[in-house]
Enzyme design. Structure first.
Site, PDB file in Angstrom:
ATOM      1  N   ALA A  35       0.836  -1.203   0.000  1.00  0.00           N
ATOM      2  CA  ALA A  35       0.000   0.000   0.000  1.00  0.00           C
ATOM      3  C   ALA A  35       0.870   1.251   0.000  1.00  0.00           C
ATOM      4  O   ALA A  35       2.001   1.236   0.495  1.00  0.00           O
ATOM      5  CB  ALA A  35      -0.908   0.011   1.221  1.00  0.00           C
ATOM      6  N   ASP A  36       0.352   2.341  -0.578  1.00  0.00           N
ATOM      7  CA  ASP A  36       1.007   3.637  -0.363  1.00  0.00           C
ATOM      8  C   ASP A  36       0.105   4.458   0.561  1.00  0.00           C
ATOM      9  O   ASP A  36      -0.923   3.972   1.039  1.00  0.00           O
ATOM     10  CB  ASP A  36       1.298   4.346  -1.692  1.00  0.00           C
ATOM     11  CG  ASP A  36       0.047   4.746  -2.456  1.00  0.00           C
ATOM     12  OD1 ASP A  36      -1.051   4.793  -1.863  1.00  0.00           O
ATOM     13  OD2 ASP A  36       0.163   5.022  -3.665  1.00  0.00           O
ATOM     14  N   SER A  37       0.504   5.708   0.824  1.00  0.00           N
ATOM     15  CA  SER A  37      -0.216   6.484   1.836  1.00  0.00           C
ATOM     16  C   SER A  37      -1.678   6.718   1.442  1.00  0.00           C
ATOM     17  O   SER A  37      -2.566   6.720   2.295  1.00  0.00           O
ATOM     18  CB  SER A  37       0.500   7.815   2.083  1.00  0.00           C
ATOM     19  OG  SER A  37       0.548   8.561   0.878  1.00  0.00           O
TER      20      SER A  37
END
Lengths: 77, 420
Positions: A35-37
């Site tokens: 995941a990214d932010s």
């Protein structure tokens, strides 16, 4: 596994397109599940929708792993 | 000034996913129009459009999974998905997916859209109203912004040169290719991935163009014959969707790496109508000046133009453009062939100019003008050959591709065979 954990896992699998067996207690959304932010923001929104709860931003920041999410939601529900 | 050539083509169209599939169906005179499948449009004044054929990827169908993973696709509007698919085809066709850092620094992206993430914006507005601001996705903005095709393409391939986007309504695709060619001419990049994409076939898109009285409305029972440029019985354009992307390259750069070269971008002209927000000036002066400027830049006389891919949307404006082209070509108008490929694929708005530039390039490659289908009774007697209802095999060395957009924004591209 609890009903809450099952539902959280289903959301994580769907949103991050990961295999179900990768979503373990200590799996970090960012470090282990790709995941990214922005993905984590969307995950928290999906948890809120699924469980009809509100997760404040400062609490959301503490939800780093699958286990964190299940714990927080179990206590909040 | 450096010379600029085309070395890669990519396309998603209402006829097919893929340049060659689309081209063969276009030459065969097929129509991409039909009753809208993606949502129930029965309550709208127009219930038909030219939708991209979805499927498993076989027989020219578009399979979204072939172009973006489900995880990534969920975060973007369809106009970005179409743009990514066309860009991927184009860079692979050009054989240009460099690993070398210097090559990547010298490669840019300039892909635009006329409207961008229209359906995402509409859906999110409803969500905001019904469920409140906390339900708005973090991917809503980056999934709807027009320049995010260029952003996504650069991220996928590591292209670190100029990253830009054009927004000029229905002239977007032509402006993107023309502007990108100039970036190469000026040395800002050696290679540019350029074009346009659109996905505005949604409830608010159809309703909006219906309100402008721009769309065909009277052929709900016979959509395949609704897009009929130059025909006396035309009643508006048929909306299309998809994307066209080309790889442009400095001629010496392309030669040095032994690239396959389709054509050269010889000239590019731009103009403004300064007349009306949706209608062209009655005398077609804006389009005329764009064509004159493009030919002047190319150093080519008007009578050398063999084929014109018209803007020709199947509206009242068709004959205005026809008049402007006849004025441009003068006594030699009878020697040229002009067609509107929108008769087959509808109007792809911001993607139209790019898709039609590709058709023009293929006209040079295959020495054939694609047909204007559904042209049964011309509204006026044309001096030009309009390739009515059948492709026209002929010598094609120089082509002109016109695009005109709301706001009175005009672009013309002149392309030709490469000669040393």
């Amino acid at each position: 596994m609890s009903d809450i954990a099952d539902r959280v896992k289903k959301i994580v699998v769907e949103h991050l397109s990961v295999e179900e067996d990768k979503v373990t207690e200590n799996a970090s959304f960012i470090d282990d599940l790709g995941a990214d932010s922005l993905d984590t923001v969307e995950l928290v929104m999906a948890f809120e929708e699924e469980f009809g709860i509100e997760i404040p931003d400062d609490a959301a920041e503490t939800i780093q792993t699958f286990g964190d999410a299940v714990k927080f939601i179990t206590e909040a529900s | 000034m450096r010379r600029v050539v085309v070395t890669g083509l990519g396309m998603v169209s209402p006829l097919a996913c893929g340049t060659e599939e689309t081209w063969s169906r276009l030459l065969a005179g097929e129509s991409g129009a039909g009753t809208i499948q993606r949502f129930d449009a029965s309550h709208l004044a127009t219930s038909y459009a030219c939708e991209v054929p979805l499927g498993d990827g076989s027989n020219g169908t578009f399979n979204p999974d072939d172009w973006m993973s489900p995880k990534e696709r969920r975060k973007v509007d369809d106009f970005i998905l179409f743009g990514m698919a066309a860009a991927d085809q184009a860079v692979r066709d050009a054989g240009w997916t460099p690993e070398d850092e210097e090559d990547r620094l010298r490669t840019g992206v300039l892909i635009g859209s006329g409207i961008g993430g229209l359906s995402s914006i509409a859906d999110t507005a409803v969500l905001l109203k019904e469920k409140g601001p906390r339900r708005v996705s973090p991917f809503f903005i980056p999934g709807s912004l027009i320049n995010l095709i260029s952003g996504q393409v650069s991220i996928r391939y590591g292209f670190k040169g100029p990253n830009h986007a054009v927004v000029t309504a229905c002239s977007t695709g032509a402006h993107a290719i023309g502007d990108a060619a100039r970036l190469i001419q000026w040395g800002d990049a050696d290679v540019m991935v350029a074009g346009g994409a659109e996905a505005a076939i949604c409830e608010i898109g159809i309703a909006g163009f219906n309100a402008c009285k721009a769309l065909s409305t009277k052929r709900g029972d016979d959509p395949e014959h609704a897009s009929r440029p130059y025909d006396a019985d035309r009643d508006g354009f048929v909306m299309g969707e998809g994307a066209g992307v080309v790889v442009l390259e400095d001629y010496e750069h392309a030669k040095a790496r032994g690239a396959k070269i389709y054509a050269e971008i010889l000239g590019y002209g731009l103009s403004g109508d300064a007349y009306h927000i949706t209608a062209p000036a009655e005398d077609g002066d804006g389009g005329y000046r764009a064509m004159v400027a493009a030919l002047k830049r190319a150093g080519i006389a008007p009578d050398a133009v063999d084929y014109i891919n018209a803007h020709g949307t199947s509206t009242m404006a068709d004959t205005i453009e026809l008049g402007a082209v006849e004025r441009l070509l003068g006594d030699k108008a009878g020697m040229a062939t002009m067609s509107s490929t929108k008769s087959s694929i509808g109007h792809l708005l911001g993607a139209a100019g790019a898709v039609e530039a590709i058709f023009s390039i293929l006209a040079i490659r295959d020495q054939v003008a694609p047909p204007t289908i559904n042209l049964d009774t011309p509204a006026v007697t044309p001096k030009l050959n309009l390739a009515a209802n059948a492709k026209h095999e002929r010598e094609v060395n120089v082509v002109l591709s016109n695009s005109f957009g709301f706001g009175g924004t005009n672009a013309s591209l002149v392309m030709g065979k490469v000669s040393d």
